[in-house]
Design an enzyme around this catalytic site. Sequence first.
Site, PDB file in Angstrom:
ATOM      1  N   GLY A 258      20.246 -47.121 -23.367  1.00  0.00           N
ATOM      2  CA  GLY A 258      19.841 -47.236 -24.763  1.00  0.00           C
ATOM      3  C   GLY A 258      18.609 -46.398 -25.042  1.00  0.00           C
ATOM      4  O   GLY A 258      18.572 -45.599 -25.975  1.00  0.00           O
ATOM      5  N   GLU A 295      10.715 -50.528 -26.039  1.00  0.00           N
ATOM      6  CA  GLU A 295      10.191 -49.368 -25.293  1.00  0.00           C
ATOM      7  C   GLU A 295       8.685 -49.213 -25.548  1.00  0.00           C
ATOM      8  O   GLU A 295       7.921 -48.881 -24.648  1.00  0.00           O
ATOM      9  CB  GLU A 295      10.934 -48.079 -25.646  1.00  0.00           C
ATOM     10  CG  GLU A 295      12.460 -48.141 -25.476  1.00  0.00           C
ATOM     11  CD  GLU A 295      12.949 -48.688 -24.155  1.00  0.00           C
ATOM     12  OE1 GLU A 295      12.191 -48.663 -23.152  1.00  0.00           O
ATOM     13  OE2 GLU A 295      14.095 -49.180 -24.103  1.00  0.00           O
TER      14      GLU A 295
END
Length: 861
Positions: A258, A295
């Site tokens: 991802g 992230e």
Amino acid sequence: MKDAAPQPTLLADYAPYPFTVTEVDLTFRLSPSATRVLARIGLAPNPARPGRHDLRLDGEKLALLSARVDGRPVHPVQDASGLTVAAADLPEGPFTWEAEVEIDPAANTALEGLYMSGGMFCTQCEAEGFRKITFYPDRPDVMAPFRVRIESDLPVLLSNGNPTGTGKGWAEWTDPWPKPAYLFALVAGDLVAVRDRFTTKSGREVALAIWVRRGDEDRCAYAMDSLRRSMRWDEETYGREYDLDVFNIVAVDDFNMGAMENKGLNIFNSKLVLASPETATDADFERIESVIAHEYFHNWTGNRITCRDWFQLCLKEGLTVFRDQEFTKDMRSEPVKRIEDVLVLRARQFREDMGPLAHPVRPDSYIEINNFYTATVYEKGAEVIGMLKRLVGEGGYRRALDLYFDRHDGEAATIEDWLKVFEDATGRDLTQFKRWYTDAGTPRLTVSEAWSPDANGGTYTLTFHQKTPPTPGQDRKPPRVIPIAVGLLNPNGDEVVPTTMLEMTETSQSFRFEGLASRPVPSILRGFSAPVVLDRTVPARERAFLLAHDTDPFNRWEAGRALARDTLARMVGEAAEPSPALIDGLGAVLADGGLDPAFRALCLALPSEDDLAQALHDAGRVPDPDRIHAERLRLETAIARRLEPALSAAFAAMETPGPFSPDAASAGRRSLRLACLALLTRIDGGARAARLFETAGSMTESAGALASLIAADRAGGALAAFHDRWKGNRLVIDKWFTLQPALCPPDRAAGVAERLAAHPDFDWKNPNRFRALLGGLSANHAGFHAASGAGYRFYADWLLRLDPVNPQTAARMSTAFQSWARYDADRRALVRAELDRILAAPGLSRDLTEMAGRIRGAADA
Ligand code: BES
Ligand code: ZN
């Protein structure tokens, strides 16, 4: 001839690297088929490993052109996984290693290391991709500051850290924060930036940029907004500030995962950046927000504090998933997010934990580390942190986290370090709690109740019993500490005991509630307070009562879900009729305007066919995929018939007029609208769906209507129109590839998949496209498990085709076979034959060999 069986890596074998790396200086001369990488690495003896040691560096598929130690040429011994310089050829103190290698990014279809995607250079180094770029101690406990010089004619040249120089054909980057090599990143291409700024709470100015291909700039706003909100949230909630002058995000079309948290230069699968109302669904928007956050949050939980070795992966991933889940709860609706997360946990992690791939949150052995980025490490890893927080409380959690950041900043830490900060900050002994990290398997909790009336009412006793079934390599499972949140309701629906956290530590344990006026109705495991299976036979009437009255929204939803599951199990097993208690209960929820539409939509959705197969298997039955499909359809039809007026009314009322907004409230209205549509389609033959498809103002509605039309088997025209409208947009065409095999009638699923695989747009080397088609097929439970074996065969054929090109993605996709042991002997024989065919393929990757072997190893009968 087959290669020798690959050897597992063991946690017990951990030893520090014999050298520390003091600095890393890299120069890249980029060229698609012949990139030169010059490395200059400062090394010094590591006091943690006294004595003299050979210099062992990891390296794969590298052409070594020259090697020097302190400027003098050396001739290391090379093998398939790296090189060795004998201790005798090294100075006693610190020294400099220099090497020049050549690599071929254009030939790198595995998308690990340095590769090309649509004319742009990009990297993916986690977990062990850096060794495909240069020779290096490619392990997370070796941390160093990096300087990078990129030479290329491409206009945009990016790497980690801050920009420290640029000129015609070159750029230099300096990352002052010591980091492991897996966080290295480089991007070079003809990209454009969408820019913004962020001022941290201590006043640091950060230049934000999202880099995309020209033409995609107008689909970055939501990602940028999510980034800014993530940065603010981490300051406010965890006291964590960003620590560089720039934060760059790059979107790439070819990406195995991802997204990736490279220091200062996150790289994203373009589907997790690009969004506009016309092209992205509400689910896409929500996912983008959470992955951007995830992230970004890694900057502290993963980057500033990293993992000592890959066995500790949950230290960064479980924690960061937990953090992104908390973030989404704050941005959207807490109960809705909790339900969504539990749905994912059960669908992916419970399934894994109950089958041949079960492993502890912290495994102690692996063959290919890429195969251990699992639902267990991620989702269960996050649940374990949620339990820890429930046990030590909000304040204890905050103190422990502050201590964690203080104590381990700049280090590569372990689960032991993590638990120790909780012990030190709260005074609690976590010895038993640690079993959640070391023991695989999902505990099953049974409950019995007792009511003893006395003079002023009575005492209610709940007795719990826990048992964890054996998992591969772990037969005995001692009891774990389980936080069980319980509330008690009066028969009139009032809450008499608010949510109380019971701490179960024994195999069997009783908890008493005294002084109650009358026998209560229990609401157990509120908020899903522990990742366990609650095995409790509850009369339909009690479930219906909780669906109507529970004050805990999670358990309210759970009661409806359990009722639906029990009903379906009886329809499948005993040809029972759809339960009126269920249908009336759903009708009441649907009509309750005081409830969040998103919550109502979740209540209306029936358990998946895969959930039912698991429920039947748990009950000792052999699931029949065709019957499950047929009965689920029959129940949906019955619900639609009975509730048609209410469904139609909600379908109309939940329209979202005016300009599109991706906010949670609007998205919730659309999801209720589409949940109604899906049910109504069962009785109107797709008439409403066809109208919505024509008028849809957003991708959510357009894809939702298309899904209903495919399920109603009248999508021909709509599919052609959809393809025609979106043929230039890869991300939208991925939806077209996934919806058809996922939702078409099961007897045609393999045929549909075959036809799509022959379509000119089936660019199978692109991981998104490959996953769209194969993931779509495996999502069609009865279609994938078709008795003919056509689904299995198609799937195995494509895994074999992908494996030599991209083993990581092939191995991940092989998990579709993991639940094969549930089914009948004929289906088991078909799957076994496919797994054997895969395992017999010459040159099969280590990745797929490990996965197919572990899956195959299950239930031989
Ligand atoms: N560090 C991972 C990306 C990664 C995974 C790299 C496996 C190498 C191998 C990243 O932080 C991550 O976890 N990404 C997830 C999405 C996230 C929101 C759970 C992903 O890529 O699926
Ligand atoms: Zn992550």
